[in-house]
Design an enzyme around this catalytic site. Structure first.
Site, PDB file in Angstrom:
ATOM      1  N   SER A 222     -33.145   2.761  18.090  1.00  0.00           N
ATOM      2  CA  SER A 222     -34.069   3.627  16.885  1.00  0.00           C
ATOM      3  C   SER A 222     -33.297   4.688  16.296  1.00  0.00           C
ATOM      4  O   SER A 222     -32.480   5.312  16.939  1.00  0.00           O
ATOM      5  CB  SER A 222     -35.329   4.002  17.745  1.00  0.00           C
ATOM      6  OG  SER A 222     -36.011   4.866  16.923  1.00  0.00           O
TER       7      SER A 222
ATOM      8  N   TYR B  26     -38.940   8.924  24.829  1.00  0.00           N
ATOM      9  CA  TYR B  26     -38.808   7.624  24.197  1.00  0.00           C
ATOM     10  C   TYR B  26     -37.336   7.845  23.573  1.00  0.00           C
ATOM     11  O   TYR B  26     -36.453   7.131  23.576  1.00  0.00           O
ATOM     12  CB  TYR B  26     -39.740   7.464  23.105  1.00  0.00           C
ATOM     13  CG  TYR B  26     -39.361   5.991  22.243  1.00  0.00           C
ATOM     14  CD1 TYR B  26     -39.721   4.941  22.782  1.00  0.00           C
ATOM     15  CD2 TYR B  26     -38.891   6.392  20.820  1.00  0.00           C
ATOM     16  CE1 TYR B  26     -39.373   4.000  22.107  1.00  0.00           C
ATOM     17  CE2 TYR B  26     -38.747   5.092  20.303  1.00  0.00           C
ATOM     18  CZ  TYR B  26     -39.053   4.021  20.712  1.00  0.00           C
ATOM     19  OH  TYR B  26     -38.672   2.884  19.937  1.00  0.00           O
TER      20      TYR B  26
ATOM     21  N   LYS C 266     -33.482   6.083  23.933  1.00  0.00           N
ATOM     22  CA  LYS C 266     -32.769   5.403  22.772  1.00  0.00           C
ATOM     23  C   LYS C 266     -31.340   6.032  22.590  1.00  0.00           C
ATOM     24  O   LYS C 266     -30.494   5.263  22.126  1.00  0.00           O
ATOM     25  CB  LYS C 266     -33.645   5.131  21.505  1.00  0.00           C
ATOM     26  CG  LYS C 266     -34.826   4.452  21.509  1.00  0.00           C
ATOM     27  CD  LYS C 266     -34.499   2.937  22.037  1.00  0.00           C
ATOM     28  CE  LYS C 266     -35.813   2.328  22.009  1.00  0.00           C
ATOM     29  NZ  LYS C 266     -35.637   0.750  22.590  1.00  0.00           N
TER      30      LYS C 266
HETATM   31  P1  NDP Z   1     -43.757  -4.305  20.187  1.00  0.00           P
HETATM   32  O1  NDP Z   1     -44.809  -3.544  21.446  1.00  0.00           O
HETATM   33  O2  NDP Z   1     -44.632  -4.903  19.474  1.00  0.00           O
HETATM   34  O3  NDP Z   1     -43.424  -5.422  21.433  1.00  0.00           O
HETATM   35  C1  NDP Z   1     -42.823  -5.104  22.656  1.00  0.00           C
HETATM   36  C2  NDP Z   1     -42.588  -6.328  23.412  1.00  0.00           C
HETATM   37  O4  NDP Z   1     -41.743  -6.044  24.742  1.00  0.00           O
HETATM   38  C3  NDP Z   1     -43.852  -7.013  23.952  1.00  0.00           C
HETATM   39  O5  NDP Z   1     -43.835  -8.469  23.911  1.00  0.00           O
HETATM   40  C4  NDP Z   1     -43.891  -6.394  25.416  1.00  0.00           C
HETATM   41  O6  NDP Z   1     -44.775  -7.197  26.345  1.00  0.00           O
HETATM   42  C5  NDP Z   1     -42.630  -6.333  25.943  1.00  0.00           C
HETATM   43  N1  NDP Z   1     -42.367  -5.628  26.953  1.00  0.00           N
HETATM   44  C6  NDP Z   1     -42.526  -4.140  27.062  1.00  0.00           C
HETATM   45  N2  NDP Z   1     -42.429  -3.836  28.462  1.00  0.00           N
HETATM   46  C7  NDP Z   1     -41.928  -4.796  29.005  1.00  0.00           C
HETATM   47  C8  NDP Z   1     -41.560  -5.104  30.442  1.00  0.00           C
HETATM   48  N3  NDP Z   1     -41.490  -4.210  31.322  1.00  0.00           N
HETATM   49  N4  NDP Z   1     -41.105  -6.383  30.756  1.00  0.00           N
HETATM   50  C9  NDP Z   1     -41.095  -7.500  29.774  1.00  0.00           C
HETATM   51  N5  NDP Z   1     -41.324  -7.272  28.548  1.00  0.00           N
HETATM   52  C10 NDP Z   1     -41.709  -5.955  28.267  1.00  0.00           C
HETATM   53  O7  NDP Z   1     -42.740  -3.517  20.359  1.00  0.00           O
HETATM   54  P2  NDP Z   1     -41.697  -3.342  18.749  1.00  0.00           P
HETATM   55  O8  NDP Z   1     -41.673  -5.023  18.489  1.00  0.00           O
HETATM   56  O9  NDP Z   1     -42.235  -2.666  17.800  1.00  0.00           O
HETATM   57  O10 NDP Z   1     -40.494  -2.960  19.324  1.00  0.00           O
HETATM   58  C11 NDP Z   1     -39.371  -3.814  19.992  1.00  0.00           C
HETATM   59  C12 NDP Z   1     -38.174  -3.060  20.196  1.00  0.00           C
HETATM   60  O11 NDP Z   1     -37.786  -2.232  19.027  1.00  0.00           O
HETATM   61  C13 NDP Z   1     -38.584  -1.945  21.340  1.00  0.00           C
HETATM   62  O12 NDP Z   1     -37.364  -1.833  21.869  1.00  0.00           O
HETATM   63  C14 NDP Z   1     -38.760  -0.664  20.500  1.00  0.00           C
HETATM   64  O13 NDP Z   1     -38.527   0.293  21.040  1.00  0.00           O
HETATM   65  C15 NDP Z   1     -37.791  -0.875  19.181  1.00  0.00           C
HETATM   66  N6  NDP Z   1     -37.965  -0.252  17.975  1.00  0.00           N
HETATM   67  C16 NDP Z   1     -39.301  -0.109  17.504  1.00  0.00           C
HETATM   68  C17 NDP Z   1     -39.603   0.379  16.285  1.00  0.00           C
HETATM   69  C18 NDP Z   1     -40.582   0.040  15.610  1.00  0.00           C
HETATM   70  O14 NDP Z   1     -41.032   0.777  14.492  1.00  0.00           O
HETATM   71  N7  NDP Z   1     -41.513  -0.703  15.767  1.00  0.00           N
HETATM   72  C19 NDP Z   1     -38.617   1.265  15.512  1.00  0.00           C
HETATM   73  C20 NDP Z   1     -37.228   1.126  16.455  1.00  0.00           C
HETATM   74  C21 NDP Z   1     -37.144   0.540  17.675  1.00  0.00           C
HETATM   75  P3  NDP Z   1     -46.400  -6.588  26.501  1.00  0.00           P
HETATM   76  O15 NDP Z   1     -47.006  -6.352  25.386  1.00  0.00           O
HETATM   77  O16 NDP Z   1     -46.880  -7.745  27.442  1.00  0.00           O
HETATM   78  O17 NDP Z   1     -46.056  -5.262  27.249  1.00  0.00           O
END
Ligand code: NDP
Length: 241
Positions: A136, A149, A153
């Site tokens: 991020s 958080y 990152k």
């Molecule tokens: P979402 O919350 O939309 O999706 C995250 C996914 O990861 C979900 O399917 C969730 O499952 C899964 N997940 C979380 N924890 C676990 C776990 N312990 N074991 C297995 N699966 C897990 O997030 P985003 O798509 O927005 O983000 C994806 C990545 O991008 C992350 O690493 C985030 O930090 C990074 N990011 C996002 C940004 C944004 O603006 N959205 C910006 C910069 C980075 P469940 O829902 O079942 O928990």
């Protein structure tokens, strides 16, 4: 240019929702045999019904041993996307230990654990591979109540560089993609904290999920064959402001 991943095997973590789901679908569309790992079965069921060729794995990355066991079963992987992540909001002073542990366990140790297993397979096979970690711009930029958080990152950025250094001799490239804000389940609850970044962004917009997918797919592909150890900002020119 349409990317082709025919004959490749890919693993995407956090593929139930958000970026991970879109990345898994794109990789499958581009011909990769795709494994989607997440922890909510309903998300994996709906993904499977949308794209029957995708293989789903239900495991919680918080469980270190179970994760190793499940990922070990997959066999060789050419393309790994460490996307699963959680966010959290609390001030430095008030953050309890449990929050620090939980966010580091998913964002940092989850990436470390899965990568160790997959990289070992890549080395043993002699085929190399490409790994992309979701970081991020908050790895470099402090925002209020985001210290845990953001530091996960920052750790991912350095892990990316360390992995690139150690795995490069095995023809394994490792990079990260560092977006600003994309509106997903992860970010919608923090609109007040994140919106000020928009005013600082020269392009005047945040990325869309498709921008993230395109960057990840590029870094996985042979089109980026000499790029390793890079943390690629998707920030519309925000830079170091
Ligand atoms: P979402 O919350 O939309 O999706 C995250 C996914 O990861 C979900 O399917 C969730 O499952 C899964 N997940 C979380 N924890 C676990 C776990 N312990 N074991 C297995 N699966 C897990 O997030 P985003 O798509 O927005 O983000 C994806 C990545 O991008 C992350 O690493 C985030 O930090 C990074 N990011 C996002 C940004 C944004 O603006 N959205 C910006 C910069 C980075 P469940 O829902 O079942 O928990």
């Amino acid at each position: 240019m349409a990317m082709k991943f025919d004959g490749k095997r890919a693993l995407v973590t956090g593929a139930g929702k958000g970026f991970g789901r879109a990345i898994a679908k794109k990789l499958a569309e581009c011909g990769a045999e795709t494994f989607a790992l997440s922890r909510t079965q309903a998300d994996l069921d709906s993904l499977k019904s949308e794209v029957p060729d995708i293989k789903v794995i239900n495991v919680d990355l918080l469980d270190w041993d179970k994760t190793r066991e499940e990922v070990s079963k997959i066999g060789h992987i050419d393309l790994l996307v460490n996307n699963a992540g959680v966010s959290g909001k609390s001030s430095f002073i008030d953050t309890p230990k449990e929050n620090i542990d939980m966010i580091f366990d998913v964002n940092f140790k989850g990436t470390f654990n899965v990568s160790q297993v997959i990289a070992k397979k890549m080395i043993d096979s002699g085929k190399g591979g490409s790994i992309v970690n979701l970081s991020s711009i908050l790895s470099e930029k402090a925002i209020a109540d985001g210290c845990v958080y953001s530091t996960t990152k920052s750790a991912i950025d350095m892990l990316t560089k360390c992995m690139a250094l150690e795995l490069g001799p095995h023809n394994i490239r490792v990079n990260s993609v560092n977006p600003t804000v994309v509106w997903t389940d992860l970010t919608l609850k923090y609109k007040d904290e994140l919106m000020p970044l928009l005013a600082l962004t020269p392009m005047g917009r945040f990325p869309e999920i498709e921008d993230v997918v395109n960057a990840v797919v590029f870094l996985l592909s042979d089109q980026s064959g000499m790029i390793s150890g890079e943390c690629l900002r998707l920030d519309g020119g925000l830079g170091d402001q």
